[in-house]
Design a protein around this motif. Structure first.
Motif: not given
Length: 173
Positions: A168-173, A101-103, A145-148
């Motif tokens: 916000r999140g987790p972000f798990c594409g 993820a990139c923010a 960062m990786n790992n949701c």
């Protein structure tokens, strides 16, 4: 050109003008993911798709800051419809540790503001984090960062009080 064609063209121009000004409610616009350079994740919600359709240049510009291969996952107007800042979240890769993820946190107010953008892996004990903080006139980030990961966005007013404090999140594409 016939008058019916002219009126049809005029209606189309008017519709595009209204959409460009953001006067259409986000729920009423579907994303056009076929626009060059604008990638929207299949998991993006209707509001994110609408904002991407209305602001493809901004979405693409922010994505370029993340690097290649990222798709827009979410756009959050913070703290609410007053939109002091906008949190853009992009994803690429697979699930779990393979998901990146990139923010970016856009400053929508005039002048420099203290902003903190922090992204941390989804891990209970000693998570890795990437942080960008300081006084920014345009945006904080990108942070990756990786790992949701989970994302925290903070913006303060000139007195030091938080006007945005969002997680916000987790972000798990």
């Amino acid at each position: 050109m016939t008058s019916s064609r002219r009126s049809g063209l005029g209606a189309a121009v008017a519709a595009v003008s209204i959409a460009a000004l953001g006067l259409i409610a986000p729920q009423a616009v579907a994303a056009d993911t076929s626009q060059p350079g604008v990638k929207v994740s299949a998991q993006a919600d209707a509001t994110t798709r609408a904002i991407a359709a209305q602001n493809p240049e901004k979405v693409q510009a922010m994505a370029l800051l993340c690097g290649s291969g990222y798709s827009l996952y979410s756009v959050d107007l913070l703290p609410d419809d007053r939109r002091f800042g906008t949190l853009f979240s992009y994803v690429k890769g697979g699930a779990g540790p393979s998901n990146y993820a990139c923010a970016l946190f856009d400053n929508n107010l005039e002048g420099a503001r203290y902003m903190k953008l922090k992204i941390c892996e989804n891990k209970v004990s000693n998570p890795r984090c990437d942080t960008d903080e300081g006084n920014f006139t345009q945006y904080a980030g990108p942070v990756r960062m990786n790992n949701c990961p989970q994302i925290t966005a903070i913006m303060k007013n000139s007195s030091g009080g938080a006007i945005i404090d969002a997680v916000r999140g987790p972000f798990c594409g």
